[in-house]
Scaffold this active site. Sequence first.
Site, PDB file in Angstrom:
ATOM      1  N   ARG A  45      65.595  25.627  25.128  1.00 41.54           N
ATOM      2  CA  ARG A  45      64.473  25.709  26.064  1.00 41.54           C
ATOM      3  C   ARG A  45      63.634  26.938  25.719  1.00 41.54           C
ATOM      4  O   ARG A  45      64.132  28.064  25.789  1.00 41.54           O
ATOM      5  CB  ARG A  45      64.975  25.788  27.513  1.00 41.54           C
ATOM      6  CG  ARG A  45      65.746  24.544  27.941  1.00 41.54           C
ATOM      7  CD  ARG A  45      66.403  24.729  29.303  1.00 41.54           C
ATOM      8  NE  ARG A  45      67.120  23.528  29.719  1.00 41.54           N
ATOM      9  CZ  ARG A  45      66.703  22.693  30.657  1.00 41.54           C
ATOM     10  NH1 ARG A  45      65.567  22.924  31.276  1.00 41.54           N
ATOM     11  NH2 ARG A  45      67.418  21.634  30.970  1.00 41.54           N
ATOM     12  N   HIS A  90      69.124  28.073  26.629  1.00 39.13           N
ATOM     13  CA  HIS A  90      69.615  26.728  26.316  1.00 39.13           C
ATOM     14  C   HIS A  90      70.503  26.230  27.438  1.00 39.13           C
ATOM     15  O   HIS A  90      71.080  27.010  28.195  1.00 39.13           O
ATOM     16  CB  HIS A  90      70.362  26.703  24.976  1.00 39.13           C
ATOM     17  CG  HIS A  90      71.746  27.304  25.021  1.00 39.13           C
ATOM     18  ND1 HIS A  90      72.870  26.584  25.371  1.00 39.13           N
ATOM     19  CD2 HIS A  90      72.183  28.562  24.761  1.00 39.13           C
ATOM     20  CE1 HIS A  90      73.931  27.364  25.313  1.00 39.13           C
ATOM     21  NE2 HIS A  90      73.549  28.570  24.952  1.00 39.13           N
ATOM     22  N   CYS A  91      70.582  24.900  27.559  1.00 37.73           N
ATOM     23  CA  CYS A  91      71.491  24.274  28.509  1.00 37.73           C
ATOM     24  C   CYS A  91      72.528  23.495  27.711  1.00 37.73           C
ATOM     25  O   CYS A  91      72.856  23.858  26.582  1.00 37.73           O
ATOM     26  CB  CYS A  91      70.719  23.384  29.484  1.00 37.73           C
ATOM     27  SG  CYS A  91      69.817  22.048  28.681  1.00 37.73           S
ATOM     28  N   MET A  92      73.042  22.409  28.261  1.00 39.72           N
ATOM     29  CA  MET A  92      74.093  21.653  27.575  1.00 39.72           C
ATOM     30  C   MET A  92      73.615  21.017  26.284  1.00 39.72           C
ATOM     31  O   MET A  92      74.351  20.942  25.305  1.00 39.72           O
ATOM     32  CB  MET A  92      74.625  20.556  28.499  1.00 39.72           C
ATOM     33  CG  MET A  92      75.575  21.056  29.559  1.00 39.72           C
ATOM     34  SD  MET A  92      77.089  21.710  28.862  1.00 39.72           S
ATOM     35  CE  MET A  92      77.734  20.240  28.063  1.00 39.72           C
ATOM     36  N   ARG A 144      69.890  21.225  25.217  1.00 41.84           N
ATOM     37  CA  ARG A 144      68.521  21.548  24.841  1.00 41.84           C
ATOM     38  C   ARG A 144      68.280  23.025  24.587  1.00 41.84           C
ATOM     39  O   ARG A 144      68.815  23.878  25.300  1.00 41.84           O
ATOM     40  CB  ARG A 144      67.556  21.097  25.935  1.00 41.84           C
ATOM     41  CG  ARG A 144      67.630  19.625  26.241  1.00 41.84           C
ATOM     42  CD  ARG A 144      66.659  19.270  27.349  1.00 41.84           C
ATOM     43  NE  ARG A 144      66.759  17.855  27.696  1.00 41.84           N
ATOM     44  CZ  ARG A 144      65.909  17.225  28.483  1.00 41.84           C
ATOM     45  NH1 ARG A 144      64.896  17.880  29.008  1.00 41.84           N
ATOM     46  NH2 ARG A 144      66.053  15.955  28.760  1.00 41.84           N
TER      47      ARG A 144
END
Length: 540
Positions: free
Chosen positions: A34, A28-30, A32
Amino acid sequence: MSEDKNRATAAAILPLVGGARNVTSIAHCMTRLRLGIQDRSLVQDDALKALPAVMGVVEDDTYQIVLGPGAVARVTPEFERLVEEDRATAPTTDATATADTTGAPPAPHAASTPTPTLEASPTTAEDLAAQGAALKARQKAKNATPVKLFLRRVANIFVPLIPALIGCGIIAGINGLLMNLGWLPSLVPALAAMASGFMSLIAVFVGYNTAKEFGGTPVIGGAVAAVIVFPGVADITAFGQKLSPGQGGVLGALAAALLAVQVEKWCRKAVPEALDVLLTPTLTILVTGLVTLFGLMYAAGEVSTAIGTLANWLLAHGGAFAGFVLGGLFLPLVMLGLHQALIPIHTTLIEQQGYTVLLPILAMAGAGQVGAAIAVYLRLPRNGSIRTTIKSALPAGFLGVGEPLIYGVSLPLGRPFITACIGGAFGGGFIGLFNQLGDTVGSTAIGPSGWALFPLVKGNQGIATTLVIYAIGLAVGYLTGFLATYFFGFSKQMRTELNAEIIEEAAVAPSAPQTLPPHPSPSATPAASGADKSGIDIMG
């Protein structure tokens, strides 16, 4: 209660992506979640978009589910646990088990019920979603160039560092406030250590992530980058100058780790297998370390200094114009995939000055989108589908998550996207003007935008002055985006077509059965959920 909600969200997502066996990777990012997907045909896009917690979906190198800041960090661990539990309890279950394999025909009325169509522009959130998906697909193909793919990989190096940058940035802001007020003097040094510790070693993390991203051994990348921040480099002379610990910063670490990856790959091929474990790491660190000390640190230091000098000069001498251009062009840069080149620049400025003066200006692009969306809402009083989409997406838009509004509303409509960019331009010009007048507005971290950026705002004046300037900049972006869209965002024909009422029931014969099928049709889910929330990630 919050844990139950996050687990419920993860449990709702899992079957819609084809089950645990269809998930090959999780990150995951900020904003989303993924996922690596084995069989794309098993993913139910429309059903995912219909989930209340999902702001949108994006298909890139991974399948990305937009959950928003904060939520994604809580849902991801729950999703990982569910995947592990599912694999452990049902090791022989294939991903295809999640698909409907009964071969049963659809409900009788599903085939006989005609779908109303209009020979005009899109009139519902579903239509806009289809256009947005087509735009994304075309843009993705255009962005698959070597340079843009490289920039995307560079962005992947810095994105995992954003949570630490945000946390340390907020602590630095709290510490500065305590210092100005003269409160808790014994706590100030401790907070300073927490705020500055990560930044003093950020080069090591950049080196580690660079090697990991480009196929090297991560710890070797971190080791060669650690040379840059080692205090003993002050005793070394390169190009007739004494080196300084940290000279070259993240750019030097990036270059050193990239070189280390290439040296390591060469060693893996050239060194005999029996000696690989001894010689490969030794030669990689030795060769890369020498090049870093006697070349890369100096060169990267010059580049870093030039970036800081150029940014300050640009805003000091042409702040209003520079802010106007940056604020107006940021979203087109995102579409072209070029925005990712700004991430190491932001990080370099934060490393040098304690904040980046560019991010608050670029954040105005999101303000323009919000203002444009409100105008679209008021201009389309009879289009309940698009209005519901906007209502559901606006709270996230105010917090800086602009994905649902961009590809779900403004970009498919065309002109509202342009007028939204005009709003961003005026907001950026306002912030740039105050930079030109000497009131610098910056951010101590990258990632957040909109209202979420307030805790990270910092400048060369008092915190109250800086916050007020940023707040008024947002207001300028909102207002200009709204006015430009309200008066110039639609032609008369567009307004007529988009305001045409769509009564699906009118197309159904009075005698037609009204029973619902056992599973809702995917094409109906956006309208049922009230919004299509597909989008792009502004920060990469």
